[in-house]
Design an enzyme around this catalytic site. Structure first.
Site, PDB file in Angstrom:
ATOM      1  N   ASP A 198     -14.543 -43.646  -6.609  1.00  0.00           N
ATOM      2  CA  ASP A 198     -14.176 -42.648  -5.627  1.00  0.00           C
ATOM      3  C   ASP A 198     -13.766 -43.412  -4.364  1.00  0.00           C
ATOM      4  O   ASP A 198     -13.996 -44.623  -4.251  1.00  0.00           O
ATOM      5  CB  ASP A 198     -15.353 -41.702  -5.361  1.00  0.00           C
ATOM      6  N   HIS A 200     -18.659 -37.429   1.030  1.00  0.00           N
ATOM      7  CA  HIS A 200     -17.654 -37.814   2.020  1.00  0.00           C
ATOM      8  C   HIS A 200     -18.318 -38.151   3.354  1.00  0.00           C
ATOM      9  O   HIS A 200     -17.790 -38.926   4.147  1.00  0.00           O
ATOM     10  CB  HIS A 200     -16.648 -36.682   2.245  1.00  0.00           C
TER      11      HIS A 200
END
Length: 484
Positions: A256, A184
């Site tokens: 993702d 992330h």
């Protein structure tokens, strides 16, 4: 001059958007009618089951075969129960119990809850093999560190979800379990030869492909031997040669979130990231959580532009949109799911609790919860023993590196201390706090994260719950005799 309508619709057919709030805005519905593949729902979209069912019905009015996805892993990553914590243990606890039938039953129960509110795709299970104790983003989301055990439970989880008509998405290919960085925030590197991946990380993916998993999610990780300097999400060697050809996957490859730093920074923005992912072999592009109509149009325009300048072949985008449409049209078996036992999750969490050492007796204890931050994947979900403690059991909070152990000793007096934490072995200052307290006081440590190898010197007992869900907290409190 606007985009060619046909090419815009084709591009939209590869995109998974998102929106803010409990009510779908008009643009989120209108874009579905224009061809948008679907939406991912997050905790901010979920207030209660009735509201969520109304939201999915409103979205389905835009187009009946819309893909409605959610990250509902049970355990530490929950969207349905983000306000309270999941009533189901997560993968680490299920792996610790090591009963594949239980894993299948838990995932069937989760799937039944999703189906009841109109969700069609669960972005689960996580099938990464968590071989790095310091992994900051997988941890308890994994069934364990043994590839064979993870493979068995991964297949069981997929079977459970898909038995009730909810498509499963195994993640994160080719394996995020050996990383010590969070994609992330950056691009993690797993610098091993492909042979190591085949032996350590890929067996669970082979197992879920054999089990008929409908989708596989890519990892924003760098494997230099396969991906050079970029993430697996942009690597044709990973998505086509390895996943499609070698492992024979014929379903939908989902990225993702492209807003994550591991992808967006590597490509120079979400739009270029979408083009690179499609070129590599991805089919459905998850834009992320911070999405509005302008961003969707920007990404669609980037894809259309790439079709015009040669960065993308039309056949590749048509193939991607076709696989996405096939996922949207999949409905699963016709049989109605059996009703789940109300206490299934709590009973499973109780079976997972592992105790080392001697637990304190029935005398009152001081419960100390050590503050821990959450990952982006987890979000700010309540955790700990607090909601489960009997009346009269005192609870205090501590901050590792700041709280004085002497102050906790004074507060405890003659009472034993139950110290509750998450990932204590990698939380700065936590080891020192625990061991300083245990040097002069009877201490039981309850580890609600990935337990690792560290055991605190001087502690009377070490209790591993393998997760911090509501179910895990309930089970720990019961084992410790702290409930009514």
């Amino acid at each position: 001059m606007g985009l060619d309508p046909g090419l815009r619709r084709l591009a939209l057919g590869t995109l998974l958007a998102a929106y803010a709030g409990p009510v779908p805005p008009d643009w989120a519905v209108d874009l579905l009618a224009d061809g948008l593949a679907g939406h991912t729902l997050f905790g901010t979209n979920v207030h209660d089951p009735a509201q969520l069912a109304a939201s999915t019905a409103a979205l389905r009015a835009g187009r009946p075969d819309v893909i409605l996805a959610i990250d509902e892993e049970g355990g530490d990553v929950t969207r349905l129960a983000h306000a309270t914590g999941s009533p189901y243990p997560g993968n680490a606890a299920l792996g610790a119990v090591d009963d594949p039938d239980l894993t299948r039953a838990v995932y069937a129960a989760i799937g039944a809850e999703l189906a009841a509110v109109g969700i069609t795709l669960d972005l689960a299970p996580t099938v990464d093999v968590n071989t790095a104790d310091e992994n900051p983003v997988i941890g308890t989301r994994s069934f364990g560190a043994d590839p064979k055990r993870v493979a068995v439970h991964s297949a069981a989880a997929v079977a459970g979800l898909q038995s009730v008509g909810v498509a499963a998405c195994a993640k994160h290919f080719p394996g995020h379990g050996a990383t010590v960085a969070d994609s992330h925030h950056e691009l993690p590197t797993v610098d091993v030869p492909p042979a190591v991946l085949r032996e350590r990380d890929l067996p669970p993916f082979a197992a879920v492909i054999d089990a008929g998993v409908r989708a596989v999610m890519t990892a924003h990780i760098r494997v230099p031997a396969l991906t050079a300097d970029g993430p697996a999400t942009f690597s044709r060697a990973v998505l086509h040669d390895l996943l499609r050809v070698e492992y024979g996957f014929t379903g939908t490859v989902i990225t993702d979130a492209l807003e994550m730093k591991g992808a967006a920074l590597a490509a120079g923005g979400v739009g270029p990231a979408a083009v690179r992912a499609l070129a590599a072999g991805a089919d459905l592009l998850c834009i992320g959580a911070q999405v509005d109509a302008d961003l969707v149009e920007l990404v669609a325009a980037e894809i259309v532009g790439a079709l015009g300048d040669g960065r993308l072949a039309r056949a590749r985008v048509e193939e991607a949109a076709g696989r996405t449409a096939a996922l949207a049209g999949w409905s699963g078996p016709a049989d109605a799911p059996p009703p789940a036992a109300d206490d299934l999750g709590y009973a499973a969490a109780l079976r997972a609790v592992h105790v080392e050492g001697d637990l304190p007796g029935p005398a009152p204890a001081l419960v100390v919860q050590v503050h821990a931050t959450s990952t982006v994947a987890e979000g700010r979900v309540p955790w700990g023993l607090g909601p489960h403690l009997a009346a009269g059991v005192e609870q205090a909070r501590a901050v590792a590196g700041e709280t004085d152990p002497a102050a906790l000793r004074r507060l405890a007096g003659q009472r034993p201390v139950v110290l509750v934490g998450r990932h204590l072995h990698r939380l700065p200052g936590a080891r020192e706090l625990v061991e300083a307290l245990a040097a002069t006081h009877p201490v039981t440590v309850v580890e609600m994260g990935w337990p690792g190898d560290w055991r605190p010197t001087g502690a009377r007992a070490f209790v591993a719950t393998y997760g911090a869900s509501h179910a895990n907290g309930h089970a720990a409190a019961r084992v410790l005799g702290l409930t009514d």
